[in-house]
Design a protein around this motif. Sequence first.
Motif, mmCIF file in Angstrom:
data_model
loop_
_atom_site.group_PDB
_atom_site.id
_atom_site.type_symbol
_atom_site.label_atom_id
_atom_site.label_comp_id
_atom_site.label_asym_id
_atom_site.label_seq_id
_atom_site.Cartn_x
_atom_site.Cartn_y
_atom_site.Cartn_z
ATOM 1 N N SER A 80 0.845 -1.186 0.000
ATOM 2 C CA SER A 80 0.000 0.000 0.000
ATOM 3 C C SER A 80 0.884 1.241 0.000
ATOM 4 C CB SER A 80 -0.890 0.004 1.247
ATOM 5 O OG SER A 80 -1.600 1.217 1.339
ATOM 6 N N HIS A 81 0.339 2.304 -0.539
ATOM 7 C CA HIS A 81 1.031 3.591 -0.532
ATOM 8 C C HIS A 81 0.165 4.632 0.178
ATOM 9 C CE1 HIS A 81 3.794 1.696 -3.274
ATOM 10 N NE2 HIS A 81 2.770 1.341 -4.004
ATOM 11 N N ALA A 82 -0.775 4.147 0.945
ATOM 12 C CA ALA A 82 -1.685 5.027 1.678
ATOM 13 C C ALA A 82 -0.951 5.710 2.825
ATOM 14 C CB ALA A 82 -2.866 4.227 2.202
ATOM 15 N N ASN A 83 -1.405 6.884 3.168
ATOM 16 C CA ASN A 83 -0.940 7.639 4.341
ATOM 17 C C ASN A 83 0.506 8.093 4.253
ATOM 18 O OD1 ASN A 83 -3.486 7.214 5.575
ATOM 19 N ND2 ASN A 83 -2.806 5.173 6.176
ATOM 20 N N LEU A 84 1.084 8.107 3.068
ATOM 21 C CA LEU A 84 2.483 8.547 2.957
ATOM 22 C C LEU A 84 2.599 10.064 3.046
ATOM 23 C CD1 LEU A 84 3.964 6.217 0.224
ATOM 24 C CD2 LEU A 84 4.076 5.997 2.703
ATOM 25 N N ALA A 85 1.831 10.768 2.266
ATOM 26 C CA ALA A 85 1.820 12.231 2.291
ATOM 27 C C ALA A 85 0.651 12.688 1.431
ATOM 28 C CB ALA A 85 3.125 12.812 1.754
ATOM 29 N N PRO A 86 0.012 13.776 1.806
ATOM 30 C CA PRO A 86 -1.138 14.219 1.022
ATOM 31 C C PRO A 86 -0.774 14.904 -0.298
ATOM 32 C CG PRO A 86 -0.804 15.671 2.900
ATOM 33 C CD PRO A 86 0.178 14.537 3.040
ATOM 34 N N LYS A 87 0.461 15.358 -0.434
ATOM 35 C CA LYS A 87 0.864 16.105 -1.628
ATOM 36 C C LYS A 87 2.163 15.548 -2.192
ATOM 37 C CE LYS A 87 -0.751 20.258 0.602
ATOM 38 N NZ LYS A 87 -0.305 21.510 1.168
ATOM 39 N N ALA A 88 2.320 15.710 -3.502
ATOM 40 C CA ALA A 88 3.575 15.308 -4.149
ATOM 41 C C ALA A 88 3.757 16.133 -5.410
ATOM 42 C CB ALA A 88 3.562 13.826 -4.488
ATOM 43 N N ILE A 89 4.997 16.459 -5.690
ATOM 44 C CA ILE A 89 5.365 17.139 -6.937
ATOM 45 C C ILE A 89 6.287 16.194 -7.693
ATOM 46 C CG2 ILE A 89 6.606 19.080 -7.963
ATOM 47 C CD1 ILE A 89 5.850 20.704 -5.459
ATOM 48 N N PHE A 90 5.971 15.979 -8.956
ATOM 49 C CA PHE A 90 6.752 15.086 -9.802
ATOM 50 C C PHE A 90 7.341 15.878 -10.952
ATOM 51 C CE2 PHE A 90 3.826 12.365 -7.656
ATOM 52 C CZ PHE A 90 4.472 11.162 -7.501
ATOM 53 N N TYR A 91 8.646 15.791 -11.116
ATOM 54 C CA TYR A 91 9.309 16.299 -12.301
ATOM 55 C C TYR A 91 9.594 15.086 -13.173
ATOM 56 C CZ TYR A 91 9.914 20.898 -10.270
ATOM 57 O OH TYR A 91 9.683 22.134 -9.741
ATOM 58 N N VAL A 92 9.002 15.065 -14.338
ATOM 59 C CA VAL A 92 9.120 13.911 -15.224
ATOM 60 C C VAL A 92 9.760 14.368 -16.526
ATOM 61 C CG1 VAL A 92 7.867 12.069 -16.402
ATOM 62 C CG2 VAL A 92 7.042 12.915 -14.207
ATOM 63 N N CYS A 93 10.813 13.681 -16.923
ATOM 64 C CA CYS A 93 11.516 13.997 -18.166
ATOM 65 C C CYS A 93 10.985 13.088 -19.273
ATOM 66 C CB CYS A 93 13.015 13.776 -17.994
ATOM 67 S SG CYS A 93 13.716 14.724 -16.628
ATOM 68 N N GLY A 94 10.721 13.646 -20.429
ATOM 69 C CA GLY A 94 10.179 12.865 -21.528
ATOM 70 C C GLY A 94 11.129 11.807 -22.059
ATOM 71 N N TRP A 95 12.409 12.131 -22.095
ATOM 72 C CA TRP A 95 13.415 11.220 -22.659
ATOM 73 C C TRP A 95 14.153 10.540 -21.511
ATOM 74 C CZ3 TRP A 95 18.216 13.138 -25.805
ATOM 75 C CH2 TRP A 95 18.763 12.063 -26.519
ATOM 76 N N ASP A 96 13.410 9.848 -20.683
ATOM 77 C CA ASP A 96 13.942 9.233 -19.465
ATOM 78 C C ASP A 96 13.404 7.812 -19.360
ATOM 79 O OD1 ASP A 96 14.621 8.438 -16.897
ATOM 80 O OD2 ASP A 96 13.769 10.187 -15.911
ATOM 81 N N PRO A 97 14.275 6.826 -19.223
ATOM 82 C CA PRO A 97 13.807 5.452 -19.094
ATOM 83 C C PRO A 97 12.911 5.226 -17.874
ATOM 84 C CG PRO A 97 16.212 5.511 -19.292
ATOM 85 C CD PRO A 97 15.741 6.916 -19.219
#
Length: 115
Positions: A80-97
């Motif tokens: 489960s990934h519940a209760n970890l944190a209410p917010k997250a910011i993801f930086y995702v690169c297009g040319w990234d495996p």
Amino acid sequence: MDIAHLAVQKGLSPLLTGFLFLAGSFCHPDARPAEYKDRILSVDKINDAPGLTRTSIDYFAAKYGAPPEDKRLSSLLFESHANLAPKAIFYVCGWDPRRDEALLFGNYWRKRELR
């Protein structure tokens, strides 16, 4: 991510309030859960990104010294990934495996639908 899971398991306080993922890695390619294999394809398709390839992913995983199924290396495998944190910011690169893993987790935080 594995530290966040440990914090929840240990009941540490105060709780985490958010995450910042900069080109995150959430699962070794050899440990992808069956239900997500059709959604984590970039690690197989992108092998010419500058600085990160499947070969370098395997190299760094070997240096870490844990098997691919170890949750410290493949936090996507936590039940489960519940209760970890209410917010997250993801930086995702297009040319990234590792792109598809980050998109999968980003979708979780947006919809809270991953496991």
